[in-house]
Design an enzyme around this catalytic site. Structure first.
Site, PDB file in Angstrom:
ATOM      1  N   CYS A  13       0.965  -0.860   0.108  1.00  0.00           N
ATOM      2  CA  CYS A  13      -0.527  -0.486  -0.144  1.00  0.00           C
ATOM      3  C   CYS A  13       0.944   1.396  -0.279  1.00  0.00           C
ATOM      4  O   CYS A  13       1.926   1.103  -0.058  1.00  0.00           O
ATOM      5  CB  CYS A  13      -0.551  -0.210   1.495  1.00  0.00           C
ATOM      6  SG  CYS A  13      -0.161   0.443   2.923  1.00  0.00           S
ATOM      7  N   ASP A 426       8.849  26.864 -32.262  1.00  0.00           N
ATOM      8  CA  ASP A 426       9.837  27.297 -32.656  1.00  0.00           C
ATOM      9  C   ASP A 426       8.738  26.892 -34.014  1.00  0.00           C
ATOM     10  O   ASP A 426       8.057  26.471 -33.601  1.00  0.00           O
ATOM     11  CB  ASP A 426      10.774  26.233 -32.147  1.00  0.00           C
ATOM     12  CG  ASP A 426      11.375  26.351 -33.639  1.00  0.00           C
ATOM     13  OD1 ASP A 426      12.381  27.548 -33.930  1.00  0.00           O
ATOM     14  OD2 ASP A 426      11.989  24.771 -34.308  1.00  0.00           O
ATOM     15  N   ASP A 628      17.386  23.992 -29.638  1.00  0.00           N
ATOM     16  CA  ASP A 628      15.989  24.761 -28.952  1.00  0.00           C
ATOM     17  C   ASP A 628      15.835  24.366 -27.759  1.00  0.00           C
ATOM     18  O   ASP A 628      15.489  24.427 -26.497  1.00  0.00           O
ATOM     19  CB  ASP A 628      14.788  24.595 -29.633  1.00  0.00           C
ATOM     20  CG  ASP A 628      13.948  24.923 -30.643  1.00  0.00           C
ATOM     21  OD1 ASP A 628      14.552  25.899 -30.986  1.00  0.00           O
ATOM     22  OD2 ASP A 628      13.321  24.188 -31.647  1.00  0.00           O
TER      23      ASP A 628
END
Length: 735
Positions: A13, A426, A628
């Site tokens: 759990c 871009d 980029d």
């Protein structure tokens, strides 16, 4: 600093995973540990000078769990039969226990030799044996609860362990008193409470386990994409092997109807491949000599031989699975807050339970009533639902993202994407396909057009920019021979320099001409090309401009629609490009982007992102992942729109494997739904505990409202079940 992902056994759990995570983070040499309950693994960043895998695995063992070694893959064929059989058996035993202990209270027929009234010793002994069996069933709970208490990181298991142990010990004392002849102690037996509390906790975890398996669906499908076997060619002889036997450099054979076994390059033949699972492109892609193939692609109609390049963990599919697994091992800020609250919540509950126990004794209640209240408070306040609230929603959403071709590298992205108010695009390869073609040539030199393009194309071939491909394709179509290029130099944001026949040739935008102080008398021609939507490439030597070449691109078919949807979603859109102003503004106008920033270098793109952030914008940068990188890294969220073949090298936060801009809006909407779902889950978890703790203490007894440990454990399961069902609703919203 090194990182390792280990498979962990024994976590049942969220309390287990949180406890292990806290314990690992306390160890010397561990920089950061993130434990994932759903994937059953842990990613640990550690100092290799202090720790190694063996020492880390010892820590895991000390915390009450077992390391299964390096995490390799998701166990698709996981066998739950044993767990299911155990659950059925103990469901029957739980009914038997309830019948024996409480059947007589509601008028059900009882067996005389197990009667509490006529044979109390038999009655107590039978319940003791049944309870011991349940202790075996819930051994993992009791062990984890004890170990977490010893390590001073009490959790849900600790609450259950203290409550169950208290009931059991007091029941043993009562049984001893019964044997001594004090038959009225029969009413003080709480064996059944201990047994049923364990059963209901295991019930909750069984339900939780089923829901966890469902969240793995998208990743399982990726794991199952590749075939189990393949045919390789050794010394001209075909041989069937398993994927594990394929080595780099092996020649693999694929026939029509086969799946590509590993990433590689075609060395013979041609075919059409279905790569939709990576690119999202439904049409089969033509593949010829020298083209790359991706593992899991379906060979439609040809016979090919390809050289194995990326195998095992290096393959595209493995990289995707790894990214999703690593993402699910990171925690969103909202999850960390919930964990922190849970850390304080458990000790506070233990203190409340002790105070309640003491107050009942002080007020003159008997020991049995005080103990029952103590156990009830501990059980009803178990923060299982609180622990499930965030991680379950996050993992389900990550699965939804993966199934939509959105690979999220960190869980925090699923929280932050909902806060984005500005998306910066871009141009080339992002808003456009990046499939450029030579549209027009102004030749100012004495060279023929073929000679000029051979010169320029030989240098552009060395470039990774999409413009370079346009030159290469032009040369292939016009059968232009390449020249030998020496001393190639790539000047980011400007262009390329290379030597052909001992002459320096310069290619790039207007800035590179200005950089080398070459006289430019061709601005009018540049303007004409730009107004027609061309990107401009200057070709020059050290003294003069030789040519001006226009390169055209194709706008993505859904780009305009995506921009419109983002604007309607109150998200600003900006185009940020190194291209010239005229071309950029023409594309921007066509797409409906009002703010266009052009003629910027990669470093200037990054500065622009910083300025936007300084103006309190939450910025998402969307680029092609090549030029980029600085801007992608500086943005709040960097998104790469590109093919899945270079996933391993990508530095963005999110990868859109389907090359579909619509995925940006999908990500934002999934994020919004996820955060809303988490807040709902946390509300119900806190509301439940705030409501039930006063009831457990007995503050509502004057109104005839009270609960015992068994009802408390059932209520706890109901709380967790509510959170699970609410989180699973996220799977229904896949778009």
């Amino acid at each position: 600093m090194k990182s390792i992902i280990l498979s962990v056994d024994g976590m049942t759990c969220s309390a287990c995973s949180n406890g292990l995570e806290k314990y690992l983070n306390k160890q010397n040499g561990v920089f950061e540990a993130n434990v994932n309950l759903v994937m059953a693994n842990a990613i640990i960043i550690y100092d290799e000078k202090i720790l190694d895998q063996e020492k880390i695995e010892k820590y895991i063992k000390q915390a009450g769990f077992k390391s299964l070694g390096i995490f390799k893959k998701i166990d698709v064929e996981k066998d739950n039969k044993k767990e299911k059989v155990q659950f059925i058996i103990f469901t029957i035993l739980a009914i038997v226990t309830m019948y024996i202990s409480m059947g007589h209270m509601i008028g059900l027929p009882t067996l005389s030799f197990l009667s509490a009234e006529h044979n109390p010793i038999n009655y107590a002994t039978c319940l003791l044996i049944l309870t011991i069996a349940f202790f075996g069933y819930g051994y993992d709970i009791l062990k984890n609860g004890y170990k977490n208490l010893i390590h001073k990181i009490p959790n849900m298991d600790t609450l259950v362990t203290i409550g169950v142990a208290s009931s059991f010990v007091y029941s043993l004392y009562s049984m001893y008193m019964i044997i001594k002849g004090h038959m009225h102690y029969t009413m003080n037996l709480y064996f059944e409470s201990a047994a049923i509390v364990i059963y209901f906790v295991k019930l909750g975890r069984y339900i939780d386990g089923i829901s966890k398996d469902k969240t793995k669906d998208a990743i399982k499908k990726l794991v199952e994409i590749t075939p189990n076997k393949a045919i390789i060619e050794v010394d001209g002889i075909q041989k069937e092997v398993t994927l594990d036997e394929i080595k780099k450099g092996d020649i693999v054979i694929s026939k029509a109807g086969d799946k590509i076994a590993v990433d590689g390059e075609i060395i013979e033949g041609s075919t059409h491949l279905d790569e939709s699972f990576i690119t999202g492109e439904s049409k089969p892609v033509s593949k010829n000599l020298g083209d790359k193939v991706i593992a899991g692609s379906l060979n439609y109609d040809g016979f090919i031989k390809y050289k194995a390049e990326k195998i095992g963990k290096e393959s595209t599919v493995s990289e995707i699975v790894k990214l999703v697994v690593e993402a699910s091992n990171t925690k969103a800020p909202i999850a960390k807050i919930a964990d922190k609250i849970s850390g304080y919540f458990v000790p506070v509950v233990i203190i409340i339970a002790i105070i309640s126990f003491a107050m009942y004794l002080i007020l003159g209640y008997d020991f049995a009533t005080a103990l029952s209240t103590f156990v009830t408070v501990l059980v009803v306040a178990c923060p299982c639902s609180l622990g499930l609230a965030t991680p379950l929603a996050i993992v389900i959403s990550e699965g939804v993202c993966a199934s939509n071709g959105i690979l999220v590298k960190k869980s925090e992205i699923l929280e932050n994407a909902s806060k984005i108010n500005t998306v910066v695009f871009d141009k080339t390869g992002t808003l456009t396909y990046g499939k450029l073609r030579i549209s027009q040539i102004y030749n100012y030199s004495k060279l023929s057009e073929k000679e000029l393009m051979g010169l320029a194309g030989s240098i552009e071939e060395k470039s990774i920019h999409p413009i370079g491909k346009a030159f290469v394709e032009y040369m292939q179509e016009n059968k232009i021979l390449k020249s030998e290029v020496k001393n190639i130099e790539n000047i980011a944001g400007y262009g390329l320099i290379g030597e052909v026949d001992n002459k320096k040739i310069i290619l790039g935008n207007r800035k590179i001409i200005e950089k080398f102080a070459i006289e430019n008398n061709h601005l009018e021609d540049e303007k004409i090309l730009a107004l027609n939507g061309n990107s401009i490439v200057y070709v020059a030597n050290e003294n003069e401009i030789l040519a001006l070449i226009g390169v055209n691109d194709i706008v993505r078919k859904n780009a305009k629609d995506v921009i419109s949807k983002l604007e309607k979603h109150n998200i600003k859109t900006i185009m940020l490009t190194g291209d010239n102003k005229e071309t950029a503004e023409k594309i921007g106008k066509e797409l409906g982007i009002t703010k266009v920033i052009s003629n910027v270098l990669p470093s200037q793109k990054s500065e622009t992102i910083n300025k936007l952030k300084e103006d309190r914008n939450r910025v998402m940068m969307c680029g092609d992942g090549i030029n980029d990188s600085p801007a992608l890294a500086n943005a709040d969220i960097g998104v790469s729109v590109k093919s899945g073949t270079d996933i391993a090298m990508d530095s963005s936060d999110v990868i859109l494997t389907k090359n579909d801009l619509d995925s940006i809006l999908k990500l934002i909407k999934i994020s919004e739904r996820t955060i809303k779902n988490i807040k709902q889950n946390l509300f119900w978890a806190f509301f439940y505990n705030c409501l039930m703790i006063p009831v457990a203490i007995g503050l509502l007894k004057p109104f005839g409202i009270s609960i015992n440990p068994m009802i408390a454990s059932l209520a706890m399961v109901f709380s967790s079940f509510t959170v699970i069902l609410n989180a699973l609703r996220l799977r229904k919203n896949k778009n």
